[in-house]
Design an enzyme around this catalytic site. Structure first.
Site, PDB file in Angstrom:
ATOM      1  CB  SER A  78      -0.751   0.155   1.218  1.00  0.00           C
ATOM      2  OG  SER A  78      -1.609  -0.947   1.274  1.00  0.00           O
ATOM      3  CG  ASN A 101      -3.049   3.873   0.551  1.00  0.00           C
ATOM      4  OD1 ASN A 101      -4.453   4.109   0.808  1.00  0.00           O
ATOM      5  ND2 ASN A 101      -2.473   2.758   0.365  1.00  0.00           N
TER       6      ASN A 101
HETATM    7  N1  LIG Z   1      -6.416  -4.313   3.690  1.00  0.00           N
HETATM    8  C1  LIG Z   1      -6.412  -3.388   2.556  1.00  0.00           C
HETATM    9  O1  LIG Z   1      -7.285  -2.764   2.581  1.00  0.00           O
HETATM   10  C2  LIG Z   1      -5.274  -3.326   1.639  1.00  0.00           C
HETATM   11  C3  LIG Z   1      -5.629  -2.634   0.455  1.00  0.00           C
HETATM   12  C4  LIG Z   1      -4.517  -2.572  -0.499  1.00  0.00           C
HETATM   13  C5  LIG Z   1      -3.475  -2.977  -0.313  1.00  0.00           C
HETATM   14  N2  LIG Z   1      -3.266  -3.963   1.066  1.00  0.00           N
HETATM   15  C6  LIG Z   1      -1.793  -4.617   1.209  1.00  0.00           C
HETATM   16  O2  LIG Z   1      -1.945  -6.016   0.714  1.00  0.00           O
HETATM   17  C7  LIG Z   1      -0.757  -6.568   1.570  1.00  0.00           C
HETATM   18  C8  LIG Z   1      -1.601  -7.494   2.352  1.00  0.00           C
HETATM   19  O3  LIG Z   1      -2.779  -6.903   3.338  1.00  0.00           O
HETATM   20  P1  LIG Z   1      -3.866  -7.768   3.844  1.00  0.00           P
HETATM   21  O4  LIG Z   1      -4.902  -6.608   4.241  1.00  0.00           O
HETATM   22  O5  LIG Z   1      -4.048  -8.683   3.070  1.00  0.00           O
HETATM   23  O6  LIG Z   1      -3.214  -8.213   5.211  1.00  0.00           O
HETATM   24  P2  LIG Z   1      -3.644  -9.357   5.932  1.00  0.00           P
HETATM   25  O7  LIG Z   1      -3.017  -9.398   7.329  1.00  0.00           O
HETATM   26  O8  LIG Z   1      -5.344  -9.684   5.921  1.00  0.00           O
HETATM   27  O9  LIG Z   1      -3.075 -10.821   5.227  1.00  0.00           O
HETATM   28  C9  LIG Z   1      -1.575 -10.998   5.287  1.00  0.00           C
HETATM   29  C10 LIG Z   1      -1.166 -12.484   5.210  1.00  0.00           C
HETATM   30  O10 LIG Z   1       0.278 -12.632   4.852  1.00  0.00           O
HETATM   31  C11 LIG Z   1       0.486 -13.792   5.406  1.00  0.00           C
HETATM   32  N3  LIG Z   1       1.954 -13.696   5.567  1.00  0.00           N
HETATM   33  C12 LIG Z   1       2.705 -13.168   6.513  1.00  0.00           C
HETATM   34  N4  LIG Z   1       4.107 -13.583   6.146  1.00  0.00           N
HETATM   35  C13 LIG Z   1       3.870 -14.274   5.043  1.00  0.00           C
HETATM   36  C14 LIG Z   1       4.997 -14.890   4.259  1.00  0.00           C
HETATM   37  N5  LIG Z   1       6.110 -14.743   4.457  1.00  0.00           N
HETATM   38  N6  LIG Z   1       4.595 -15.838   3.293  1.00  0.00           N
HETATM   39  C15 LIG Z   1       3.390 -15.774   2.844  1.00  0.00           C
HETATM   40  N7  LIG Z   1       2.438 -15.260   3.594  1.00  0.00           N
HETATM   41  C16 LIG Z   1       2.753 -14.391   4.793  1.00  0.00           C
HETATM   42  C17 LIG Z   1      -0.212 -13.813   7.095  1.00  0.00           C
HETATM   43  O11 LIG Z   1      -0.131 -14.709   7.462  1.00  0.00           O
HETATM   44  C18 LIG Z   1      -1.628 -13.137   6.380  1.00  0.00           C
HETATM   45  O12 LIG Z   1      -2.476 -14.275   6.127  1.00  0.00           O
HETATM   46  C19 LIG Z   1      -0.144  -5.652   2.485  1.00  0.00           C
HETATM   47  O13 LIG Z   1       1.094  -5.140   1.987  1.00  0.00           O
HETATM   48  C20 LIG Z   1      -1.209  -4.313   2.362  1.00  0.00           C
HETATM   49  O14 LIG Z   1      -0.638  -3.148   2.722  1.00  0.00           O
HETATM   50  C21 LIG Z   1      -3.956  -4.039   1.807  1.00  0.00           C
END
Ligand SMILES: NC(=O)c1ccc[n+]([C@@H]2O[C@H](COP(=O)([O-])OP(=O)(O)OC[C@H]3O[C@@H](n4cnc5c(N)ncnc54)[C@H](O)[C@@H]3O)[C@@H](O)[C@H]2O)c1
Length: 286
Positions: free
Chosen positions: A123, A194
């Site tokens: 993000s 963002n």
């Molecule tokens: N939530 C949002 O609205 C949003 C929007 C756009 C981008 N993002 C970005 O997307 C990414 C994920 O966010 P999210 O909301 O899905 O988070 P989340 O916490 O829901 O999911 C993250 C997942 O990654 C897993 N993980 C951690 N280390 C890992 C590894 N080494 N290998 C594989 N999996 C691993 C965790 O176990 C977890 O299941 C982040 O970089 C976030 O900034 C989030």
């Protein structure tokens, strides 16, 4: 570099909110998908979210029963990074921490063939710094999906210092294959989305903390006053307060005091009240 025409199998790293959504839309578009998380439990949770999302799409007549079944059958889950070895494109959507993302990219660089593009869904973190953990910086790009992935139409393509033109084009073309529209941002803190959205949310939290209005009135005021579908507090719960805090801290670090995270945002994250995903944030959820 492996062109879009030769992409059949897509790897997704992380089965959380964004990872399972990306896996779903890629599979719906006809790609075979390998979705990897660190624990089987997280992989299963990812599949549960995909099943519920597909059910909603079928109920809303946006997808046929057969389409939903075919989508589900195209996705395999794993906890082994090696299972991504025969992917033609990999998208990382693990937690928003630079050290973790760099470790993942170093491992991917060793596991996945040299000509495969590695994308990150970060993000706010620097795509250039993430790419620097690999020996293929020209093939690393930001492909920033919006939440919830199956519903939102837009994808932000983020171009790092050494991202190649062909890689950038592949990112746009791939997102369009998933029925998304794209825009492009240079690799600067917060990108376009963002950089503008997070201060808006943060100011909403401060407005609550400083007693200007109730949470309901802050959200109603912004919805009715500016015609957005969700107010800042409701949207923060939806995104995840931890994600909002991480993003705001990155912006603060890079861009200065105007981005200092609101005190109440930090307090809620410390208490584990992260929004919808934990059942409580600014609002309470079943
Ligand atoms: N939530 C949002 O609205 C949003 C929007 C756009 C981008 N993002 C970005 O997307 C990414 C994920 O966010 P999210 O909301 O899905 O988070 P989340 O916490 O829901 O999911 C993250 C997942 O990654 C897993 N993980 C951690 N280390 C890992 C590894 N080494 N290998 C594989 N999996 C691993 C965790 O176990 C977890 O299941 C982040 O970089 C976030 O900034 C989030």
């Amino acid at each position: 570099m492996r062109e879009l025409d030769s992409v059949e199998r897509v790897g997704v790293v992380g089965a959380g909110t964004m990872g399972n959504g990306i896996a779903q839309v890629a599979a719906t578009a006809g790609y075979d998908v390998v979705m990897r998380d660190i624990e089987q439990e997280f992989v299963e949770k990812g599949f549960d979210a995909i099943d519920s999302s597909l059910d909603r799409l079928v109920d809303g007549e946006k997808l046929s029963d057969d389409g939903a079944t075919a989508t589900r059958e195209r996705i395999t889950g794993t906890t082994e990074l090696d299972d991504l070895a025969d992917c033609d494109l990999v998208i990382e959507a693990a937690v928003e921490e630079m050290a973790i993302k760099q470790d993942i990219f170093t491992d991917l660089d060793e596991t996945v063939p040299d000509d495969v593009v590695l994308a990150t869904n970060t993000s706010t973190l620097s795509v250039t710094s993430i790419a620097s953990a690999t020996d293929r910086q020209e093939l690393v790009v930001g492909v920033h999906f919006m939440n919830p992935v199956p519903v939102m139409d837009g994808v932000e393509v983020v171009v790092g210092e050494r991202t190649g033109e062909k890689t950038t084009k592949l990112a746009h073309d791939f997102a369009e294959e998933l029925d998304k529209e794209t825009w492009e941002s240079d690799d600067k803190p917060g990108f376009v989305s963002n950089r503008i959205l997070m201060p808006w949310i943060n100011e909403g939290v401060r407005t609550l903390d400083e007693g200007v209005a109730t949470k309901e009135d802050i959200d109603r005021g912004m919805k009715l006053g500016t015609n957005v579908p969700m107010g800042p507090l409701e949207l923060a719960d939806h995104i995840g307060l931890d994600i909002c805090l991480d993003a705001t801290e990155t912006l603060h670090e890079e861009l200065g005091d105007r981005y200092t995270p609101a005190y109440l945002l930090k307090r809620k994250v410390e208490a584990g009240n992260l929004g919808k995903k934990t059942g409580r944030g600014f609002y309470e959820y079943e």
